[in-house]
Design an enzyme around this catalytic site. Sequence first.
Site, PDB file in Angstrom:
ATOM      1  N   LYS A  22       0.846  -1.209   0.000  1.00  0.00           N
ATOM      2  CA  LYS A  22       0.000   0.000   0.000  1.00  0.00           C
ATOM      3  C   LYS A  22       0.876   1.252   0.000  1.00  0.00           C
ATOM      4  O   LYS A  22       0.654   2.179  -0.772  1.00  0.00           O
ATOM      5  CB  LYS A  22      -0.880   0.003   1.238  1.00  0.00           C
ATOM      6  CG  LYS A  22      -1.520   1.356   1.571  1.00  0.00           C
ATOM      7  CD  LYS A  22      -2.409   1.317   2.781  1.00  0.00           C
ATOM      8  CE  LYS A  22      -1.684   1.484   4.071  1.00  0.00           C
ATOM      9  NZ  LYS A  22      -1.405   2.873   4.480  1.00  0.00           N
ATOM     10  N   ASN A  23       1.917   1.256   0.850  1.00  0.00           N
ATOM     11  CA  ASN A  23       2.705   2.479   1.038  1.00  0.00           C
ATOM     12  C   ASN A  23       3.748   2.718  -0.038  1.00  0.00           C
ATOM     13  O   ASN A  23       4.432   3.747  -0.004  1.00  0.00           O
ATOM     14  CB  ASN A  23       3.336   2.481   2.438  1.00  0.00           C
ATOM     15  CG  ASN A  23       2.258   2.625   3.505  1.00  0.00           C
ATOM     16  OD1 ASN A  23       1.106   2.945   3.196  1.00  0.00           O
ATOM     17  ND2 ASN A  23       2.624   2.356   4.740  1.00  0.00           N
ATOM     18  N   CYS A 116      -4.534  12.456  12.769  1.00  0.00           N
ATOM     19  CA  CYS A 116      -5.347  11.232  12.800  1.00  0.00           C
ATOM     20  C   CYS A 116      -5.147  10.608  14.177  1.00  0.00           C
ATOM     21  O   CYS A 116      -4.491  11.194  15.042  1.00  0.00           O
ATOM     22  CB  CYS A 116      -4.918  10.279  11.691  1.00  0.00           C
ATOM     23  SG  CYS A 116      -3.301   9.595  11.993  1.00  0.00           S
ATOM     24  N   ARG A 121       0.611  14.487  12.921  1.00  0.00           N
ATOM     25  CA  ARG A 121       1.020  14.270  11.515  1.00  0.00           C
ATOM     26  C   ARG A 121       1.333  15.605  10.804  1.00  0.00           C
ATOM     27  O   ARG A 121       0.689  15.974   9.826  1.00  0.00           O
ATOM     28  CB  ARG A 121      -0.049  13.502  10.746  1.00  0.00           C
ATOM     29  CG  ARG A 121      -0.561  12.235  11.413  1.00  0.00           C
ATOM     30  CD  ARG A 121       0.447  11.112  11.525  1.00  0.00           C
ATOM     31  NE  ARG A 121       0.852  10.526  10.275  1.00  0.00           N
ATOM     32  CZ  ARG A 121       0.201   9.525   9.672  1.00  0.00           C
ATOM     33  NH1 ARG A 121      -0.893   9.064  10.197  1.00  0.00           N
ATOM     34  NH2 ARG A 121       0.652   9.027   8.542  1.00  0.00           N
ATOM     35  N   ASP A 305       4.714   0.404  12.022  1.00  0.00           N
ATOM     36  CA  ASP A 305       3.453  -0.161  11.517  1.00  0.00           C
ATOM     37  C   ASP A 305       3.235  -1.603  11.975  1.00  0.00           C
ATOM     38  O   ASP A 305       2.170  -2.169  11.699  1.00  0.00           O
ATOM     39  CB  ASP A 305       3.417  -0.106   9.992  1.00  0.00           C
ATOM     40  CG  ASP A 305       3.303   1.327   9.502  1.00  0.00           C
ATOM     41  OD1 ASP A 305       3.485   1.561   8.288  1.00  0.00           O
ATOM     42  OD2 ASP A 305       3.067   2.219  10.330  1.00  0.00           O
ATOM     43  N   ARG A 397      -8.541  -0.315   5.167  1.00  0.00           N
ATOM     44  CA  ARG A 397      -7.686   0.710   4.539  1.00  0.00           C
ATOM     45  C   ARG A 397      -6.329   0.120   4.166  1.00  0.00           C
ATOM     46  O   ARG A 397      -5.650   0.607   3.279  1.00  0.00           O
ATOM     47  CB  ARG A 397      -7.453   1.872   5.510  1.00  0.00           C
ATOM     48  CG  ARG A 397      -8.681   2.709   5.765  1.00  0.00           C
ATOM     49  CD  ARG A 397      -8.321   3.971   6.512  1.00  0.00           C
ATOM     50  NE  ARG A 397      -7.285   4.724   5.787  1.00  0.00           N
ATOM     51  CZ  ARG A 397      -6.751   5.846   6.256  1.00  0.00           C
ATOM     52  NH1 ARG A 397      -7.118   6.325   7.425  1.00  0.00           N
ATOM     53  NH2 ARG A 397      -5.829   6.505   5.570  1.00  0.00           N
TER      54      ARG A 397
END
Length: 425
Positions: A22-23, A116, A121, A305, A397
């Site tokens: 994803k990243n 978030c 952030r 993560d 997500r």
Amino acid sequence: MEVLIIRGGKPLNGEVRVGGAKNASLPIIAASLLAPGSSSIEDVPHLNDIDTMCGVLSSLGAKVSRSPNAVAVDASDISSVEPPYELVRAMRASFLVMGPLLARTGRARISLPGGCAIGSRPIDLHLKGLAALGAEIDMGYGQIEARAARLTGARVYLDFPSVGATENIMMAAVLASGMTLVENAAEEPEVVDLANFLNSMGARVRGAGTNILRIDGVTELEPACHMVIPDRIEAGTLMVAAAMTRGSLVIDNVVDEHLKPITAKLREAGVSVEERDDGSIYVEMRQRPAGIDIKTMPYPGFPTDLQAQFMALTSISSGSSVITETVFENRFMHVSELARMGASIKIDGRAAMIEGQPGLSGAQVRCTDLRAGAALVLAGLVASGETVVSDVYHVDRGYERLEEKLARAGADIRRVTESEVEKAV
Ligand code: EPZ
């Protein structure tokens, strides 16, 4: 709204495949704005965040077409430099279009990405780099406007090796006039994958994967085709699932190098991890894990993560563990939910002390952010009785139908709508 219902106690066995990262996909899709014509990006996971990034590009005038795990972007005509607020608000990574828009059109106007659950952030390092390249930046009414007739190469020092700032600056610098040096750059594999995509478009990025990037600007770029690297965070999540459930799992489509800190920590906990030469990794565990200490750091350190997932692992260890979160200021939202399942965790600032328990008990729990949600699913796989995980959209997500992969490996897990829950439990 949907929930996941998990009946714990089933060891995971068999084989699962990791999807594309994803990243890496998010900045690479944004980078396709840099060249007129059609780029195609393969092995892109089918996730809500990818939908949002594709929506952002469409709102700017790009033509985006999707197949199950590929994205094609024709960025010939950019008709807007201002993505809609609701899309930027939905996903912080939308801010990654700032650099490519500025480089391609000389302008960008983006809502300040809000914070978030895991932290404020900020984007100060992104703006520091773009300003160093000559962009004029105005802020007001929750918007950031950047303008530059043509960006000029510069030397940029990042106070923190920010992944997003490194990516935004890199994407701006590839079309700047002259050479850009980024010092204390992020070294994550996703940054390297982006650099490889940019170079296949005709850019000249050197040093990706080290803390010094050298970018020699070119006058134009061509669209390109690219296969995204495997998702090391999904791979790590599946490795922890196999270890916690005392199963034996072959995990396909991994890059061993990207998993080094995860493999090292699992081995410290007593997990057997075998790196195979066919691009898969074999994880086996037959006893309770030992307690381990973890400190999250920028790559090549232990990834933030996977902090929540390893906290789930240590909550059933035979000893005590200390997990220190150094990257984000508020990434312990999963602690209170794990405690509701019987975990014994004390927080002291950035450190969490975990006393391993013989087992966890099923409960109704709620996801607060993407990786916290994954940790609750892992805890549910080993908890006695039933766990109902709500606000599953957080998990969606970052994981493509995680429950289907786990069920195929033997987990008793299913997705139902909240209205069906009464009938299902
Ligand atoms: C990327 O976020 C990832 N997201 C995150 O993954 C990941 O946790 C993070 O890198 C760290 O590895 C994507 O790639 C889309 P950072 P990013 O800029 O770029 C501070 C997931 O679960 N900072 O490296 O936003 C910041 O506050 C997500 O997949 C500044 O101070 O992370 C944080 O404390 C979550 N100023 C630290 O740096 C800035 O201008 C790391 O942030 C930018 C960042």
